[in-house]
Enzyme design. Structure first.
Site, PDB file in Angstrom:
ATOM      1  N   PRO A  24      -1.194   5.812  -3.771  1.00  0.00           N
ATOM      2  CA  PRO A  24      -0.878   7.230  -3.955  1.00  0.00           C
ATOM      3  C   PRO A  24       0.094   7.411  -5.118  1.00  0.00           C
ATOM      4  O   PRO A  24       1.113   6.714  -5.187  1.00  0.00           O
ATOM      5  CB  PRO A  24      -0.244   7.635  -2.617  1.00  0.00           C
ATOM      6  N   CYS A  26       1.846  10.716  -7.193  1.00  0.00           N
ATOM      7  CA  CYS A  26       1.981  12.173  -7.284  1.00  0.00           C
ATOM      8  C   CYS A  26       1.520  12.690  -8.640  1.00  0.00           C
ATOM      9  O   CYS A  26       1.867  12.127  -9.681  1.00  0.00           O
ATOM     10  CB  CYS A  26       3.427  12.578  -7.039  1.00  0.00           C
ATOM     11  N   GLN A 102      -1.982   9.863   1.967  1.00  0.00           N
ATOM     12  CA  GLN A 102      -0.630   9.511   2.389  1.00  0.00           C
ATOM     13  C   GLN A 102       0.062  10.751   2.969  1.00  0.00           C
ATOM     14  O   GLN A 102       0.243  11.753   2.282  1.00  0.00           O
ATOM     15  CB  GLN A 102       0.167   8.978   1.198  1.00  0.00           C
ATOM     16  N   TYR A 185      12.105   8.756   1.053  1.00  0.00           N
ATOM     17  CA  TYR A 185      11.751  10.023   1.686  1.00  0.00           C
ATOM     18  C   TYR A 185      12.162   9.981   3.165  1.00  0.00           C
ATOM     19  O   TYR A 185      12.830   9.042   3.603  1.00  0.00           O
ATOM     20  CB  TYR A 185      10.273  10.327   1.447  1.00  0.00           C
ATOM     21  N   ARG A 233       3.347   2.806   4.521  1.00  0.00           N
ATOM     22  CA  ARG A 233       4.029   2.292   3.327  1.00  0.00           C
ATOM     23  C   ARG A 233       5.511   2.194   3.646  1.00  0.00           C
ATOM     24  O   ARG A 233       6.113   3.153   4.141  1.00  0.00           O
ATOM     25  CB  ARG A 233       3.800   3.193   2.117  1.00  0.00           C
ATOM     26  N   GLY A 325      -1.574   0.793  -9.722  1.00  0.00           N
ATOM     27  CA  GLY A 325      -1.199   2.170 -10.012  1.00  0.00           C
ATOM     28  C   GLY A 325      -1.230   2.539 -11.476  1.00  0.00           C
ATOM     29  O   GLY A 325      -2.170   3.169 -11.957  1.00  0.00           O
ATOM     30  N   ARG A 326      -0.210   2.134 -12.221  1.00  0.00           N
ATOM     31  CA  ARG A 326      -0.119   2.544 -13.621  1.00  0.00           C
ATOM     32  C   ARG A 326      -1.326   2.104 -14.428  1.00  0.00           C
ATOM     33  O   ARG A 326      -1.804   2.830 -15.301  1.00  0.00           O
ATOM     34  CB  ARG A 326       1.176   1.997 -14.239  1.00  0.00           C
TER      35      ARG A 326
END
Length: 361
Positions: A24, A26, A102, A185, A233, A325-326
């Protein structure tokens, strides 16, 4: 030729075509600020799926409006959101990948400026469209506005909201769900003794600090089909003295396994600013430790940017899946590119693109 990263992976009744998943990430692209996915999200996630990934996990999606990182983030707090998420699921399935989402609450890191906004970070004021934030204790994230400690009644409402979001995600057609318990979070805030200084049943011992995530896991599992995978996660460490340790994370993962979680997605940090030595695969040893100590399948993430590194991580059984990801943002077709580089024949190259991905050339 074959490669461990191009072998199928099965968890509960779900089998992915390979072990290269997209984590995931954003996108901060809900310009209407209502949490509803847009055409952008459909095209974005379809492209990642068509690029050959085994599974694509949709970005952090909040259970409540006040749980969003920013006003531009996704949500799943109404049936209107469900219908829009169903279109994302279809877009991912059209590309041949499994679709996950997620589920999250940002806690004290909510009401923040989105990355796409031209401003130097920080919190949004009420006048700017922000809102009051909540956390286990009234301890603000450094650089963000003051936060309000949650009452036990409000904690219960948030747990229920996770369950309702899970039910909507199931209705939308997702193949699996992931609880966001990392990156500072709300769930991380409860797990960390640095941000959680409560004196009730949610604070103090690790067992108490893990109470929220365990309640969330059990509540979500009760709303999901028995054969549907549930992931979590977790930040294995905060890289800050006195914060969460890898050993604690392994214990939490073992408890969550008892609560119906099938797999742990191991990341790090995010609860406090910290100096981190970043290098290719830097979080993998922690994923391997959690896998070993909790006896649970894990996904590794963190600068896994080459096929040989991914192959080594999976082949050496440090992780069952790697999250890319990247590199996926730089090259939506990273999985197909890696198959070509490793000379592995795969049967899910889009027919329109075959001339580019013939691994024999």
């Amino acid at each position: 030729m074959t490669s461990p990263i191009f072998e199928p992976f099965t968890v509960r009744s779900m089998t992915t075509r390979n072990r290269l998943w997209v984590p995931p990430m954003c996108q901060y692209s809900v310009d209407e600020r209502n949490g509803i996915p847009t055409n952008y999200h459909e095209h974005h996630y379809n492209a990642l799926s068509r690029g050959g990934a085994g599974a694509v996990i949709v970005e952090m999606t909040s259970v409540l409006p006040e749980g969003r990182i920013s006003p531009l983030c996704l949500g799943l707090w109404s049936d209107e959101h469900t219908a829009a998420h169903a279109r994302i699921v279809q877009a991912i399935h059209d590309g041949g990948a499994k679709a996950g989402v997620q589920i999250a609450h940002a806690g004290r890191k909510a009401s923040s400026v989105a990355e796409r906004v031209s401003r130097d970070g920080g919190s949004l004021s009420i006048e700017e469209g922000g809102w009051e934030t909540f956390a286990p204790s009234a301890i603000a994230y450094p650089g963000l506005k003051e936060t309000t400690a949650l009452t036990e009644e409000r904690i219960g409402e948030i747990v229920d909201a996770f369950g309702a979001a899970a039910q909507r995600a199931v209705k939308a057609g997702y193949d699996f769900l992931e609880i966001h318990g990392a990156h500072g979070y709300l769930i991380t805030q409860f797990l960390s003794p640095l941000s959680n200084q409560r004196t009730d049943e949610y604070g103090g011992s690790l067992e108490n600090r893990a109470r929220l995530v365990r309640r969330v896991a059990r509540t979500m599992r009760a709303k999901m089909p028995a054969d549907m995978p549930l992931l979590v996660r977790l930040s294995a460490t905060e890289f800050v003295e006195g914060g969460i340790t890898v050993e604690e994370t392994a214990q939490v993962a073992a408890w969550l396994k008892e609560d119906g979680v099938d797999m742990a997605d191991i990341s790090t940090s995010g609860n406090y600013p910290a100096p981190i030595k970043v290098y290719a695969g830097y979080q993998t040893p922690m994923a391997a430790q959690v896998k070993r100590e909790a006896d649970i399948p894990v996904a590794a993430v963190g600068m896994i940017n080459s096929p040989r590194l991914a192959e080594y991580i999976v082949g050496s059984e440090q992780a069952d899946v790697v999250l890319v990801g990247r590199e996926a943002l730089r090259n939506n077709s990273f999985a197909l590119s890696w198959a070509k580089e490793l000379k592995v024949d795969v049967d899910y190259v889009p027919s329109q693109y075959l001339r580019a991905w013939n691994t024999r050339r």
